[in-house]
Design a protein around this motif. Sequence first.
Motif, PDB file in Angstrom:
ATOM      1  N   GLU A 170      -1.407   1.643  -9.648  1.00 17.03           N
ATOM      2  CA  GLU A 170      -1.947   0.305  -9.401  1.00 17.03           C
ATOM      3  C   GLU A 170      -3.390   0.192  -9.879  1.00 17.03           C
ATOM      4  O   GLU A 170      -4.157   1.150  -9.807  1.00 17.03           O
ATOM      5  CB  GLU A 170      -1.860  -0.052  -7.914  1.00 17.03           C
ATOM      6  CG  GLU A 170      -0.458  -0.273  -7.438  1.00 17.03           C
ATOM      7  CD  GLU A 170       0.251  -1.421  -8.133  1.00 17.03           C
ATOM      8  OE1 GLU A 170      -0.387  -2.447  -8.449  1.00 17.03           O
ATOM      9  OE2 GLU A 170       1.468  -1.297  -8.359  1.00 17.03           O
ATOM     10  N   HIS A 178      -4.111  -8.747  -4.134  1.00 17.52           N
ATOM     11  CA  HIS A 178      -3.751  -7.789  -5.185  1.00 17.52           C
ATOM     12  C   HIS A 178      -2.329  -8.056  -5.674  1.00 17.52           C
ATOM     13  O   HIS A 178      -2.076  -8.111  -6.880  1.00 17.52           O
ATOM     14  CB  HIS A 178      -3.880  -6.355  -4.663  1.00 17.52           C
ATOM     15  CG  HIS A 178      -3.758  -5.319  -5.710  1.00 17.52           C
ATOM     16  ND1 HIS A 178      -2.530  -4.894  -6.190  1.00 17.52           N
ATOM     17  CD2 HIS A 178      -4.706  -4.625  -6.408  1.00 17.52           C
ATOM     18  CE1 HIS A 178      -2.729  -3.987  -7.121  1.00 17.52           C
ATOM     19  NE2 HIS A 178      -4.038  -3.803  -7.265  1.00 17.52           N
ATOM     20  N   LEU A 189      -4.183   1.543  -2.095  1.00 18.45           N
ATOM     21  CA  LEU A 189      -3.145   0.959  -2.952  1.00 18.45           C
ATOM     22  C   LEU A 189      -1.890   1.822  -2.967  1.00 18.45           C
ATOM     23  O   LEU A 189      -0.770   1.307  -2.971  1.00 18.45           O
ATOM     24  CB  LEU A 189      -3.671   0.742  -4.368  1.00 18.45           C
ATOM     25  CG  LEU A 189      -4.691  -0.391  -4.501  1.00 18.45           C
ATOM     26  CD1 LEU A 189      -5.356  -0.351  -5.866  1.00 18.45           C
ATOM     27  CD2 LEU A 189      -4.026  -1.739  -4.250  1.00 18.45           C
ATOM     28  N   HIS A 204       1.316  -8.974  -9.414  1.00 13.99           N
ATOM     29  CA  HIS A 204       2.769  -8.858  -9.252  1.00 13.99           C
ATOM     30  C   HIS A 204       3.479 -10.177  -8.984  1.00 13.99           C
ATOM     31  O   HIS A 204       4.589 -10.172  -8.443  1.00 13.99           O
ATOM     32  CB  HIS A 204       3.088  -7.856  -8.137  1.00 13.99           C
ATOM     33  CG  HIS A 204       2.566  -6.494  -8.403  1.00 13.99           C
ATOM     34  ND1 HIS A 204       3.098  -5.651  -9.356  1.00 13.99           N
ATOM     35  CD2 HIS A 204       1.515  -5.820  -7.854  1.00 13.99           C
ATOM     36  CE1 HIS A 204       2.417  -4.520  -9.378  1.00 13.99           C
ATOM     37  NE2 HIS A 204       1.446  -4.597  -8.473  1.00 13.99           N
ATOM     38  N   TYR A 248       1.816   0.370  -2.087  1.00 16.67           N
ATOM     39  CA  TYR A 248       2.861   0.295  -3.114  1.00 16.67           C
ATOM     40  C   TYR A 248       3.704   1.568  -3.265  1.00 16.67           C
ATOM     41  O   TYR A 248       4.674   1.575  -4.000  1.00 16.67           O
ATOM     42  CB  TYR A 248       2.238  -0.047  -4.465  1.00 16.67           C
ATOM     43  CG  TYR A 248       1.640  -1.429  -4.530  1.00 16.67           C
ATOM     44  CD1 TYR A 248       2.443  -2.553  -4.646  1.00 16.67           C
ATOM     45  CD2 TYR A 248       0.252  -1.612  -4.495  1.00 16.67           C
ATOM     46  CE1 TYR A 248       1.901  -3.818  -4.728  1.00 16.67           C
ATOM     47  CE2 TYR A 248      -0.303  -2.880  -4.578  1.00 16.67           C
ATOM     48  CZ  TYR A 248       0.526  -3.979  -4.693  1.00 16.67           C
ATOM     49  OH  TYR A 248      -0.026  -5.233  -4.773  1.00 16.67           O
TER      50      TYR A 248
END
Length: 180
Positions: free
Chosen positions: A105, A59, A96, A64, A100
Amino acid sequence: VSDPHIMFSAIGDVDWDEVVLQASQFEADIKIVDQLTKLCLTRSGGGGNWWESYNALWHMAAFHTSCDAFEKDGRKGFLFTFGDEEVPSDLNATRLKKIYKRDDEIVASNTQLLELLEEKYHVFHIIIEQGNHMRYHPKEVIKQWQELLGQNALMCSDYKKLSEIIVSAMQVMAGNDAAD
């Protein structure tokens, strides 16, 4: 490999570990060593779900990272994960947010993440046969990774040979004969 830019990552289990994903910057020189020493290894022993969150790295890489080789020269980068456990469950919004620490996200299945990644990376998973989970559940581990990644699910019977496997995979992708 000429002019490599390397990023290191440490992956935990999103359902059981406090620290799920850590990553360095991409570096082309010795600065990477300083960043590598700042990654913390948690030694949690994993949870009861039979996988680590390898897809957390997928991911992050999909949404990113910027791959200079691809963006400047059209060459794909390489993404390697390695471990002894099965393919992780898909990431959802709750997982997620834990990774994060925010709500914005993009939720994507493992298959969707790999499709996105394969545009700019060669994605491999190296199965460490000496790992505890692999020793007790080899058929499940191998079957799941081969179904997901096909020939890019590689076996490693001796973790001391990990660097040789990585270099060999890169050489094959560059057109060298796999038998060599």
